[in-house]
Structure formats: C-alpha cells, structure tokens
Motif scaffolding. Sequence first.
Motif, PDB file in Angstrom:
ATOM      1  N   ARG A 483      -0.064   4.450  -6.924  1.00  0.00           N
ATOM      2  CA  ARG A 483      -1.139   3.489  -7.201  1.00  0.00           C
ATOM      3  C   ARG A 483      -0.861   2.128  -6.572  1.00  0.00           C
ATOM      4  N   ILE A 484       0.414   1.713  -6.588  1.00  0.00           N
ATOM      5  CA  ILE A 484       0.751   0.427  -5.958  1.00  0.00           C
ATOM      6  C   ILE A 484       0.540   0.516  -4.446  1.00  0.00           C
ATOM      7  N   ALA A 485       0.971   1.634  -3.850  1.00  0.00           N
ATOM      8  CA  ALA A 485       0.763   1.825  -2.413  1.00  0.00           C
ATOM      9  C   ALA A 485      -0.715   1.814  -2.073  1.00  0.00           C
ATOM     10  N   GLN A 486      -1.522   2.487  -2.889  1.00  0.00           N
ATOM     11  CA  GLN A 486      -2.969   2.516  -2.657  1.00  0.00           C
ATOM     12  C   GLN A 486      -3.552   1.114  -2.687  1.00  0.00           C
ATOM     13  N   ALA A 487      -3.121   0.300  -3.651  1.00  0.00           N
ATOM     14  CA  ALA A 487      -3.613  -1.080  -3.751  1.00  0.00           C
ATOM     15  C   ALA A 487      -3.226  -1.889  -2.516  1.00  0.00           C
ATOM     16  N   ILE A 488      -1.983  -1.737  -2.063  1.00  0.00           N
ATOM     17  CA  ILE A 488      -1.514  -2.469  -0.872  1.00  0.00           C
ATOM     18  C   ILE A 488      -2.305  -2.042   0.364  1.00  0.00           C
ATOM     19  N   PHE A 489      -2.468  -0.732   0.542  1.00  0.00           N
ATOM     20  CA  PHE A 489      -3.186  -0.235   1.714  1.00  0.00           C
ATOM     21  C   PHE A 489      -4.654  -0.660   1.692  1.00  0.00           C
ATOM     22  N   ASP A 490      -5.283  -0.586   0.510  1.00  0.00           N
ATOM     23  CA  ASP A 490      -6.701  -0.973   0.392  1.00  0.00           C
ATOM     24  C   ASP A 490      -6.891  -2.452   0.734  1.00  0.00           C
ATOM     25  N   LEU A 491      -6.014  -3.288   0.177  1.00  0.00           N
ATOM     26  CA  LEU A 491      -6.136  -4.727   0.425  1.00  0.00           C
ATOM     27  C   LEU A 491      -5.893  -5.063   1.895  1.00  0.00           C
ATOM     28  N   SER A 492      -4.973  -4.345   2.536  1.00  0.00           N
ATOM     29  CA  SER A 492      -4.641  -4.656   3.930  1.00  0.00           C
ATOM     30  C   SER A 492      -5.806  -4.428   4.881  1.00  0.00           C
ATOM     31  N   THR A 493      -6.748  -3.570   4.465  1.00  0.00           N
ATOM     32  CA  THR A 493      -7.897  -3.295   5.335  1.00  0.00           C
ATOM     33  C   THR A 493      -8.963  -4.375   5.271  1.00  0.00           C
TER      34      THR A 493
END
Length: 583
Positions: A483-493
Amino acid sequence: MNGRISDALLDRIREANDIVSVIGDYAVLRKTGRNFKALCPFHTEKTPSFIVSPEKQIFHCFGCSIGGNVFNFLMKYENISFPEAVRRLAKKAGIPLPMATREEGVRVQEKERLYRVNSIAADYFSNSLVDTPSGKRALEYLRERGLARETMEKFRLGYAPSSWDELLSQLKEKGFSRELLIKGGLLTSQGKPYFWSRIIFPILDTQDRVVGFGGRILGKGEPKYLNSPQTPIYDKGRILYGLNFSKEAIRSKEGAVVVEGYMDVILPHQEGFQNFIASMGTSLTTGQVYLLKRFSPQVTMLYDADAAGVQATLRGLDLFLEQGVKVKVISLSKGYDPDTFIQDKGREAFSRLLSQALPLIEWRFQLAKSRFDIKTIEGKIAIAEDLLPTIAKERNLIRQREEIKQLSQELSLEEEILWIELKKIKSGRPFSKEALKVGSQPSDLLRKAEASLIQLLLQDESLVSLVQEKLGPDDFIHPEYRRIAQAIFDLSTREKSLSPAKIMDQLKNESLSQMVTSLLMEKREYPRKERALNDLIKTIKDNKLKLEYQRLEKEIREVLERKGAINQEKRTRYLELLKYFRG
C-alpha cells in the motif's frame, strides 16, 4: 465539506499549519539540531523520544512508534476523524473549504442546532438545581452523596422540573422548533418533556459538546435511570461518559478505569482518580471499546460483584481482547459501587483497591475456581473450557503463550493438550500452519527487503522512476508495504515532488503513516545506493518468482498424479523458472 477534498487544497491547508507550531500547542518542544524533541504526549516517559521534523513536516515517537503528519497528530491527540482534522486546521489557517452538497449542509446545520439546543437545556437544568424548591431537594441529595458544589458545576449537573414552560418559551424565542426538540430527544413524540423530576447528568463528547442527557429519578419510580434516545448527535454505543474530562489523565497514566454509571465517575474524579469513564449501562459496545482504544493501550474494569456486574465485565473483556487492549479487573465487594466505597472506606482504601487489580486470566481463573472443583478432573476440564475461549481471543501471541503456560501449571495439565484444545476453538484461532511460518527466515528477509526498498524511496524520490521500471505494487508480498508503494507510485505520476506529508495524506491510514515516519526517522545510510537498490529489487522479484514456481510445481504434480495432460504453456514456464533457480 465535501466527501472528497482536492489534493491541492489539502496541500494548502497542511502547508499553512506548520507542524512545529501545531504540536507546540500540545507539547513543550525543544530544538535539537535540525529537529525538535519533547516528552511524548501519547505515552508516559522520562526521557524525550518524541521527534518533530520541520523539514519533513512529520513527527515520530521512538518510544511508542506513533507518527505521521500534522493531520495525523490532531486526529490522534483529539481523537477525531480525518475530515474533522482538516476542518479544524483549515479554520485555524483561515482557509475556506468547499461548500457541501445541499443535503450535507442541511445535516451539518441541524447537528449544530441540536448542540446549541442541548447546551441551552443543560444551562436551564443547572439553574433549576439551585433556583427551584424541587431542585434544591435534588441538590441536597447530591450533597449527601458526597459531591462538592465545584464538582457539580464542573460536570454541569442539573435538575429537570416537572414543568418546562420557561425552557420551551426560551427555545421558541430563539427559533428552535418543536420538531427539532423531538428529533433531539428533549421532547417525546407527543411533545411532552422526556425528562422531568429527575437529576440531570449532561453527556458530553470529547469536544465538550452536550450530545445527550442521563436522568436519575428522585425517590421511588421506574426506570431509576433514563438516558436520551438515539439522535443525530447521540449514539449511546459510541460515547463514554466522562471521557472529555479524563482523556488527559488516561494518557498520562497509560490506562483507563471503566465503571458503570455517572456517580461512579464523578465522585472518584473529585477524589483525584481522574482516569475514570463510564459505559452508562451494564454492557460495553464495540464502538465504545474502539473509542477508548484511541486513548489507552490498557484498561481496568471495575464493576459490581453481583451477577449482572460479572456478566457485563465478561462481555467487555472479550471486546477489549478482540481490539488488542491489555485488561485488568477489579471486583467490588457486594453491595458497593465506586462512589459508595469511597464514602464508606475512604480515599486511601480505594487507592489500595485499585492497586490490587488482577490481570485478566488470573481474575477469570479465580472466578472459575469459585464455580468448579479444581481437585477433580471434571472441574479442571470445566475451568479449561471456561478460560480457553478468552485466551483464544488474545491477539498478543507472547501473552497468549504465557497464559497457556500459567493455566497448565494451575490445572496440572500438559501444555500440549491445552494447545490442541485451543486450536479446536473456532473463534480467534491464531496458530494455523500459515501463522507459524511468519517467523521463518525467508519471510523475515523479504520483509526487511521490502522495508528497506520503501525506505530508499522515501529518502530519495529520484529512485522512484527506476524502481517503477522493474517493480509494481503487486510485487510486494506484505500488504502494508504494497500500500505504501502504491501511494508513492500514484503520487509520482501527478506530483513534481513527494513530501512525506503528501504520502501520508494519500495513505489515510494511521498505522501506515506510523510506518512511514519510522522508516524516515531511522538513521540508516546506503553508501552504495544503486547496488543496494538493485539487490533489494532482485530479492523481491526472486521471491515472487519462487512463489510462482512453487505454485506451478504443485499444479503439475497434481496433474501427473491424476495421469492427466500438462498444459504446455505452464510446462514451459515451469522449466524456465526451474532453470532460473537451479542454473
């Protein structure tokens, strides 16, 4: 406020509320290097371990592991929801929020009017306690129960006379309709006063708003106690009487004492026992347990020794265990409740009583011994059957193991037998084969690899794009890191920069935010960062491939045992993975 507030507005509100300034209103912060340090406001400590980073706009306690951004702090300290934290900080910064939908706006306005009505009614009842002949009789009763005038004023105690003409006239002049008073529980559906000829105990929420009332009849009559009905602002199963007064003491003492009624809170509070709260009835609810858990990691249950009191305690114990709260129990002598005990035996005797609280299983064991003959095998079996369902609900596996060990010694039964019986209990079975594998070395290595990779991404956002080329969120086996990785990846886009505070806003989860702050505050350097990154990615990818390999191997073996035909695509993939792992 709308159900969904834009990320841009959240950023603006957060940036307008410097975390050092906000937390400085609740704790004494001292500058140490680039950060600020304080005694943690969430647990008792002698050496400061609570760190606030103005650079990252986050906080983290190395003692209790609580951490997050400015929204998380306010939510945790004030025990409020995320939308409420946003509202408060927006108001503090003078930032207007989007208008709610018409329906939402009507609901919010109605609640505000009900809070106002209840406050006016509480003042009226308080005045009636001293200004009316029948009220003075109630005042004398409260004095006989040992309450000082200052205590009555603090808890806003009052009296509801038989006639409400003055109150109803006052409310009408202020524009409050009869329908609103019925909806708020002050009037019955027939338009008659809900409370009359009763001592009134206003019920306040943690923001000191009057949400409802409790009434005790003077003299004979039924029911002895009467509570407000369910209303848009009062849900008896989601509020604890006295929590608004006791929350700071509960935090500082690292524990709450749960009692049954209003006077069980008020008189102990007057005598200096200020961490008392009441369930306002014989049974705790899941909502009340969840609310209390936000303030306290452990509780002491203090209930009457009669049958109803014991049953109420047993129900509450199970609810606390299911939420992972540590529990102790005190049974009062028959015929006593907390306030009468203090009046009869004194403050020091009451303090000694509290110090004698028994850990949950010890108390349950004493109770079971009073019901069953421990000298017989039938009695031992009965005691084990009585206690094992409670032990099965214990979420702390270390404590659970100690409880089984203690029960084995007390009953002179082998631990292995008790473990077998425990596993037969359908509810809360913690020792499945899968659970036993959690502590194995490969799982620990993988968890460390995923944590380290997340830590690298939090420390250096330039690595995000490199990782995204090789891994996706689904490659993380542990749900929290996924979930943390998903949040980081989503925000980076969609964001130019990834601040920790933004990541926490994206997560909207207290425990995940604490993990983020813990990883950020951990002083760990990666001198050969690129090599470390590649090694971590390989560990995570290899683990996923290994799971795929094991799954295919099992499927192929089952097909061969049935003498069936192997899917060519699966066979090819299996051979590829076999070659990869075995060279």
